[in-house]
Scaffold this motif. Structure first.
Motif, mmCIF file in Angstrom:
data_model
loop_
_atom_site.group_PDB
_atom_site.id
_atom_site.type_symbol
_atom_site.label_atom_id
_atom_site.label_comp_id
_atom_site.label_asym_id
_atom_site.label_seq_id
_atom_site.Cartn_x
_atom_site.Cartn_y
_atom_site.Cartn_z
ATOM 1 N N LYS A 89 0.834 -1.196 0.073
ATOM 2 C CA LYS A 89 0.037 -0.099 0.136
ATOM 3 C C LYS A 89 0.933 1.310 0.070
ATOM 4 C CE LYS A 89 -3.791 2.224 2.464
ATOM 5 N NZ LYS A 89 -4.618 2.151 3.372
ATOM 6 N N ILE A 90 0.743 2.081 -0.966
ATOM 7 C CA ILE A 90 1.455 3.186 -1.101
ATOM 8 C C ILE A 90 0.392 4.333 -1.059
ATOM 9 C CG2 ILE A 90 2.951 4.660 -2.614
ATOM 10 C CD1 ILE A 90 3.614 2.018 -3.985
ATOM 11 N N GLU A 91 0.998 5.128 0.046
ATOM 12 C CA GLU A 91 0.142 6.398 0.354
ATOM 13 C C GLU A 91 1.258 7.779 0.104
ATOM 14 O OE1 GLU A 91 -2.976 5.591 3.630
ATOM 15 O OE2 GLU A 91 -1.011 4.620 4.345
ATOM 16 N N ALA A 92 0.566 8.600 -0.438
ATOM 17 C CA ALA A 92 1.362 9.981 -0.762
ATOM 18 C C ALA A 92 0.368 10.921 -0.545
ATOM 19 C CB ALA A 92 1.600 9.998 -2.412
ATOM 20 N N ILE A 93 0.931 12.134 0.331
ATOM 21 C CA ILE A 93 0.344 13.327 0.474
ATOM 22 C C ILE A 93 1.090 14.209 -0.390
ATOM 23 C CG2 ILE A 93 -0.073 14.987 2.415
ATOM 24 C CD1 ILE A 93 -0.054 12.707 4.530
ATOM 25 N N ILE A 94 0.520 14.790 -1.195
ATOM 26 C CA ILE A 94 0.918 15.691 -2.302
ATOM 27 C C ILE A 94 0.518 17.080 -2.335
ATOM 28 C CG2 ILE A 94 1.949 13.809 -3.800
ATOM 29 C CD1 ILE A 94 -0.684 14.488 -5.700
ATOM 30 N N ARG A 95 1.083 17.833 -3.071
ATOM 31 C CA ARG A 95 0.236 19.301 -3.293
ATOM 32 C C ARG A 95 -0.945 19.021 -4.060
ATOM 33 N NH1 ARG A 95 3.741 23.841 -2.398
ATOM 34 N NH2 ARG A 95 5.978 23.215 -1.907
ATOM 35 N N ASP B 1 -9.189 14.983 -0.515
ATOM 36 C CA ASP B 1 -8.579 16.356 -0.135
ATOM 37 C C ASP B 1 -8.093 16.236 1.483
ATOM 38 O OD1 ASP B 1 -8.517 17.074 -2.458
ATOM 39 O OD2 ASP B 1 -10.369 18.188 -2.514
ATOM 40 N N VAL B 2 -7.241 16.752 1.806
ATOM 41 C CA VAL B 2 -6.779 16.639 3.453
ATOM 42 C C VAL B 2 -6.053 17.949 3.709
ATOM 43 C CG1 VAL B 2 -6.785 14.367 3.694
ATOM 44 C CG2 VAL B 2 -4.551 15.666 2.967
ATOM 45 N N THR B 3 -6.175 18.413 4.989
ATOM 46 C CA THR B 3 -5.461 19.468 5.541
ATOM 47 C C THR B 3 -4.616 19.011 6.737
ATOM 48 O OG1 THR B 3 -7.030 20.925 4.772
ATOM 49 C CG2 THR B 3 -5.541 21.842 6.536
ATOM 50 N N GLY B 4 -3.530 19.354 6.826
ATOM 51 C CA GLY B 4 -2.838 18.758 8.035
ATOM 52 C C GLY B 4 -1.633 19.873 8.256
ATOM 53 N N LEU B 5 -0.815 19.756 9.367
ATOM 54 C CA LEU B 5 0.267 20.398 9.943
ATOM 55 C C LEU B 5 1.468 19.712 9.539
ATOM 56 C CD1 LEU B 5 -1.278 21.393 13.293
ATOM 57 C CD2 LEU B 5 -1.306 22.824 11.248
ATOM 58 N N GLY B 6 2.461 20.643 9.079
ATOM 59 C CA GLY B 6 3.894 20.326 8.909
ATOM 60 C C GLY B 6 4.776 20.748 9.766
ATOM 61 N N ASN B 7 5.988 20.563 9.591
ATOM 62 C CA ASN B 7 7.070 20.891 10.547
ATOM 63 C C ASN B 7 7.591 22.073 10.162
ATOM 64 O OD1 ASN B 7 7.365 18.505 11.560
ATOM 65 N ND2 ASN B 7 8.799 17.548 9.996
ATOM 66 N N GLU B 8 7.351 23.000 9.117
ATOM 67 C CA GLU B 8 7.784 24.363 8.921
ATOM 68 C C GLU B 8 7.196 25.333 9.921
ATOM 69 O OE1 GLU B 8 8.427 27.708 5.460
ATOM 70 O OE2 GLU B 8 7.556 25.783 5.006
ATOM 71 N N GLY C 162 5.585 17.224 0.328
ATOM 72 C CA GLY C 162 4.721 15.884 0.633
ATOM 73 C C GLY C 162 5.665 14.670 1.207
ATOM 74 N N LYS C 163 5.000 13.667 1.431
ATOM 75 C CA LYS C 163 5.364 12.424 1.894
ATOM 76 C C LYS C 163 4.945 11.252 1.322
ATOM 77 C CE LYS C 163 7.366 13.903 5.872
ATOM 78 N NZ LYS C 163 8.046 15.362 5.668
ATOM 79 N N ILE C 164 5.788 9.991 1.141
ATOM 80 C CA ILE C 164 5.325 8.807 0.626
ATOM 81 C C ILE C 164 5.303 7.833 1.725
ATOM 82 C CG2 ILE C 164 5.482 7.226 -0.940
ATOM 83 C CD1 ILE C 164 6.645 8.989 -2.930
ATOM 84 N N PHE C 165 4.224 7.069 2.083
ATOM 85 C CA PHE C 165 4.390 6.052 2.850
ATOM 86 C C PHE C 165 4.085 4.707 2.367
ATOM 87 C CE2 PHE C 165 2.711 9.722 4.952
ATOM 88 C CZ PHE C 165 3.584 10.216 5.795
ATOM 89 N N VAL C 166 5.176 3.513 2.739
ATOM 90 C CA VAL C 166 4.710 2.369 2.064
ATOM 91 C C VAL C 166 4.526 1.340 3.089
ATOM 92 C CG1 VAL C 166 5.744 0.556 0.545
ATOM 93 C CG2 VAL C 166 6.389 2.867 0.274
ATOM 94 N N SER C 167 3.512 0.498 3.053
ATOM 95 C CA SER C 167 3.258 -0.751 4.138
ATOM 96 C C SER C 167 2.791 -1.916 3.379
ATOM 97 C CB SER C 167 2.187 -0.127 5.015
ATOM 98 O OG SER C 167 0.983 0.226 4.370
#
Length: 112
Positions: free
Chosen positions: A3-9, A32-39, A88-93
């Motif tokens: 399962k590949i999940e990506a959070i992109i612009r 569509d999602v909204t989240g908080l980042g590290n910046e 963004g980020k990519i997660f693989v599980s």
């Protein structure tokens, strides 16, 4: 299976979708999602300061057979990046099993 999940612009969604189709990934879910980042810094655009940590994003969820994992990840990396903070980020599980509801069939062939 992976399962590949990506959070992109959101602005990169169309390009990412086309890149995924080009490598043979024709089925995925997105929302569509909204989240908080590290910046912590804000940016100024036309005299208005805004935070890049809570800009709208698009979450893409894809399940692929193992042999499509690398091509899928590379398609996202090559098409979603701008070189700026907030790409963004990519997660693989691992996915242990998949079932086709209509037939009860299970296994990697259900992804075809």
């Amino acid at each position: 299976m992976k399962k590949i999940e990506a959070i992109i612009r959101k602005s990169k969604y169309r390009v990412v979708k086309e890149a995924l189709h080009d490598v043979g990934v024709n089925f995925f879910s997105y929302w569509d999602v909204t989240g908080l980042g590290n910046e912590k810094e804000g940016h100024v655009y036309r005299g208005v300061s805004y935070s890049t940590s809570d800009i709208q994003r698009r979450h893409i969820s894809i399940v692929v057979n193992d042999d499509f994992e690398e091509a899928t990840i590379q398609a996202i990396l090559n098409s979603a990046g701008t070189g700026e903070v907030g790409d963004g980020k990519i997660f693989v599980s691992d996915i242990t099993e998949c079932y086709r509801i209509r037939t009860g069939e299970k296994g990697g062939d259900t992804l075809k």
